[in-house]
Structure formats: C-alpha cells, structure tokens
Design an enzyme around this catalytic site. Sequence first.
Site, PDB file in Angstrom:
ATOM      1  N   HIS A  20     -14.342 -15.338  62.114  1.00 26.13           N
ATOM      2  CA  HIS A  20     -13.595 -14.178  63.049  1.00 26.13           C
ATOM      3  C   HIS A  20     -14.339 -14.341  64.454  1.00 26.13           C
ATOM      4  CE1 HIS A  20     -13.221 -12.093  58.762  1.00 26.13           C
ATOM      5  NE2 HIS A  20     -12.226 -12.273  59.275  1.00 26.13           N
ATOM      6  N   LYS A  44      -7.384  -2.476  49.532  1.00 24.13           N
ATOM      7  CA  LYS A  44      -8.115  -3.519  49.330  1.00 24.13           C
ATOM      8  C   LYS A  44      -9.597  -3.207  48.805  1.00 24.13           C
ATOM      9  CE  LYS A  44      -6.605  -7.695  51.870  1.00 24.13           C
ATOM     10  NZ  LYS A  44      -7.229  -8.749  53.026  1.00 24.13           N
ATOM     11  N   ARG A  98      -6.626 -20.824  58.595  1.00 21.71           N
ATOM     12  CA  ARG A  98      -7.606 -21.959  57.942  1.00 21.71           C
ATOM     13  C   ARG A  98      -6.756 -22.715  57.309  1.00 21.71           C
ATOM     14  NH1 ARG A  98     -10.810 -17.147  55.240  1.00 21.71           N
ATOM     15  NH2 ARG A  98      -8.491 -16.463  55.170  1.00 21.71           N
ATOM     16  N   SER A 136     -14.480 -13.854  53.920  1.00 21.55           N
ATOM     17  CA  SER A 136     -15.012 -12.588  53.847  1.00 21.55           C
ATOM     18  C   SER A 136     -15.238 -12.501  52.303  1.00 21.55           C
ATOM     19  CB  SER A 136     -14.606 -11.248  54.378  1.00 21.55           C
ATOM     20  OG  SER A 136     -14.138 -11.233  55.729  1.00 21.55           O
TER      21      SER A 136
END
Length: 166
Positions: A20, A44, A98, A136
């Site tokens: 990030h 989440k 990504r 993450s």
Amino acid sequence: MTAKRTALYPGTFDPITNGHLDIMARGAKLVDELVIGVAINEGKKPLFSVEERVAMAKEELAPVAKATGTLIRVEAFDGLLVHFAESLGAQFILRGLRAVADFEYEYQMVGMNAFLNDDIETIFLMADPHHQAIASKLVKEIARLGGKINDFVPPAVEKALLAKFK
Ligand code: ADP
C-alpha cells in the site's frame, strides 16, 4: 490556474502494508492532494479498529508527505465510495493492481463507479514486483502463526500485529 488535482486511495488497510505504501508514495507524485480513505468495512470484520488503521496510516504517511510535498490526509469513511470521492472534490480514485486476481474485481468496480459518476477517473498503478505478493490478509495469517513479517510491513505495524497475536 489549473484545478487542484485530488486523488482518493480507498482501502481497508487492515493493516497498511509496504505494498500500500508504495502505491501511496508513487500516487502522491501524480497529484496535489492525496486522501487515503480508510473504509470502516465492519462487514469484513477487520482485525484493527478503524481508529487504529487510520493512526497507523497517518504515522507512515508523514514522511511521504514531507518527501513529495503533496498534501496527504487520512480519513475514515463509510458508505458509497463515489459519494465520498464527490464530497472531497476528488477527480481520481487510485487503486493498486497486483496479479490477475485483482483485475476482475477492479474492472467491475470501475464499471459500476462509472455508472454512478463518470467524471471520476480510476487510475491504477501496478504493484512493484517486490510487493506483488503482499496482501494484508496473508500478513495477518503469517503473524498469527508466528512467522516473520518484517519484509511486508513497516516496523510500527509489525509491532502492532505482534501485540494483537501475543
Ligand atoms: P480493499 O478491501 O479495498 O481490497 P485493501 O486494503 O486490501 O482494500 O487494498 C486497497 C488497495 O490496495 C487495492 O487497490 C489493492 O489492490 C491495493 N493493494 C493491496 N496490496 C497491494 C500490494 N501489495 N501492492 C500494490 N497494491 C496493493
């Protein structure tokens, strides 16, 4: 006089990683103002509270703001991304890409957001090859299982993760 260029970089940032930070530092060079939008995202079930995620991002971004001269703000938000971008007067949404796995989701998001407001352009920066694998979710899993995470997150975030899993 040209209008101030503002980009919003949204994410859950649970927690912020070197991947990030790389996108933020590169994105900061493209605009006058960069707003990091920390999505509250209770659905989440984040490991870190939104206050913790905002505080970690602020700490890591202070040197980036200094180095680039870009105004960088970190703000929590809830609700529709496009509405938050509009409230900031942001012309751009910044996202990192990504491998192919990110592509489908991001492409769909661009399409839906364009229906909501096609004046806001989403810009993508490709993940640095060194950070391509960092997510993450995986960093949390490695930390939980006692693995080394110092290549993936800055030292203060590593400390916060270790404290969570102590
Ligand atoms: P979200 O819940 O929106 O996916 P994340 O915090 O996981 O939030 O990611 C925010 C943004 O950062 C996304 O655009 C994601 O693709 C990007 N990103 C995540 N990890 C990396 C990385 N290692 N390198 C580059 N971009 C990344």
